[in-house]
Design an enzyme around this catalytic site. Structure first.
Site, PDB file in Angstrom:
ATOM      1  CG  HIS A 161      -2.198  -0.960   1.292  1.00  0.00           C
ATOM      2  ND1 HIS A 161      -2.648  -1.191   0.106  1.00  0.00           N
ATOM      3  CD2 HIS A 161      -2.298  -1.975   2.461  1.00  0.00           C
ATOM      4  CE1 HIS A 161      -3.594  -2.344   0.379  1.00  0.00           C
ATOM      5  NE2 HIS A 161      -3.285  -2.768   1.721  1.00  0.00           N
ATOM      6  CG  ASP A 196      -2.887  -8.606   0.937  1.00  0.00           C
ATOM      7  OD1 ASP A 196      -2.057  -8.821   1.746  1.00  0.00           O
ATOM      8  OD2 ASP A 196      -3.699  -7.790   1.482  1.00  0.00           O
ATOM      9  CG  HIS A 198      -6.565  -5.057   2.043  1.00  0.00           C
ATOM     10  ND1 HIS A 198      -6.184  -6.258   2.896  1.00  0.00           N
ATOM     11  CD2 HIS A 198      -7.619  -4.592   2.807  1.00  0.00           C
ATOM     12  CE1 HIS A 198      -7.110  -6.169   3.998  1.00  0.00           C
ATOM     13  NE2 HIS A 198      -7.770  -5.581   3.552  1.00  0.00           N
ATOM     14  CG  ASP A 285      -4.887 -10.272   3.765  1.00  0.00           C
ATOM     15  OD1 ASP A 285      -4.404 -10.813   3.051  1.00  0.00           O
ATOM     16  OD2 ASP A 285      -4.782  -9.023   3.884  1.00  0.00           O
TER      17      ASP A 285
END
Length: 340
Positions: A161, A196, A198, A285
């Site tokens: 990110h 991932d 996200h 995740d």
């Protein structure tokens, strides 16, 4: 296969986490690294202690002012006479029209959200997370053999990110982007495969107008889900980079079969690109019981994922990033390593 880590990554211990209107318990914490390191040990695999490759590859991706902020923000924060709290943290987000006059202004400029506080030892962990990733890249640049064609980096804090000049989503330096850029010293084409939960909007932003680095991401739909402003299917790149950015947003609640449908689409895109080397951003995740999960991947599913990546038959660097169901990180990582 070679596996890298560094004990200094344990030093970052965030105490605050502001998200969606309230303070929450930090999820990206040192206990994650403890659990992840149990997996290679259980399988009889050696973990190599990363060496210092230097700051230059970091500055090839991130702005100097931003890196200076990450390194010195805590000392500047503590130097303010008023009690500012134990960590550099802000609720003011002003990256533009901000001259960075004072540490609060710098925090407003360089911290994109409330999930990336900076404590006393954060920079040390941030730096060694990047160095851990760079060790794998350096090894491919100098010693690529069949024996070390696959390399795994156990890294925290996580990175995908992190933007060119902004921290957020538990991320500070964008390890995937840093090593992709570094690998271009030898290779002509690099593919980043992100699975991932996200979307890695930092990676997307950094390479959005380039065609030498392909970015593909399988992730939860960003509608009302982090990072909320990026990760949609229509985002395809710009300029000469148009067509080299592929997002595969999954509807929330996608089952394991659906997850692999999207993964297969991502891998087909990568095969068409035919990269010289692959960087994989691995997020645990997506595991069905993870507090961040919006899909339902099983422990056994991570072995399948690893096998699919191996079947691409390219030099591969795996960056272990997201994953916050701490009690299952060991099992899930063992499953993935077994697949490799």
């Amino acid at each position: 296969m070679k596996i890298y880590s560094h004990e200094n990554q344990m030093l970052h211990q965030p105490k605050t986490y502001f998200s969606r209107g309230k303070m929450r318990q930090p999820q990206e914490k040192p206990e994650r690294l403890i659990e992840l390191l149990k997996a290679p040990k259980a399988l009889g695999l050696t973990v190599i202690t990363a060496k210092d490759i230097g700051i230059e590859p970091i500055l090839d991706v991130h702005d100097l002012g931003y890196v200076d902020f990450l390194k010195n923000a805590y000392s500047e924060w503590m130097a303010v006479e008023e009690d500012m709290g134990e960590e550099v943290q802000t609720t003011i987000y002003m990256p533009n029209n901000n001259e960075g006059l004072g540490i609060l202004a710098k925090a407003a400029k360089y911290q994109a959200d409330g999930s990336a506080p900076i404590g006393k030892y954060s920079w040390t962990s941030i730096y060694w997370s990047a160095q851990t990733a760079l060790n794998a890249a350096q090894n491919l640049l100098t010693q690529e053999t069949e024996q070390n064609k696959i390399q795994v980096c156990i890294t925290r804090p996580v990175g995908h990110h992190a933007r060119k000049s902004a921290a957020g989503g538990f991320c500070y330096l964008n390890n995937a982007a840093i090593i992709a850029q570094y690998l271009l010293k030898k290779y002509n084409k690099v593919a980043i495969i992100d699975t991932d939960m996200h979307h890695g909007q930092g990676i997307q932003e950094i390479f959005y107008d380039r065609k030498d680095v392909l970015y593909t991401s399988v992730h939860g739909s960003p509608i009302d889900f982090y990072p909320v402003v990026a990760g949609h299917e229509h985002e395809r790149g710009q300029g000469e980079g148009y067509g080299y950015n592929f997002n595969f947003p999954m509807p929330h609640g996608t089952d394991e079969a659906g997850f692999f449908d999207y993964v297969d689409k991502s891998l087909a895109t990568v095969e068409l690109f035919n990269p010289d080397v692959i960087v994989h951003v691995l997020g645990f995740d997506v595991y069905k019981d993870d507090p961040q999960a919006k899909c339902h991947v099983s422990t056994e599913g991570f072995q399948v994922l690893a096998q699919k990546l191996k079947e691409l038959n390219k030099p591969l660097i795996v960056l272990v990033e997201g994953g916050y169901c701490i009690e299952k990180l060991n099992d899930n990582f063992q499953s993935f390593l077994s697949g490799l």
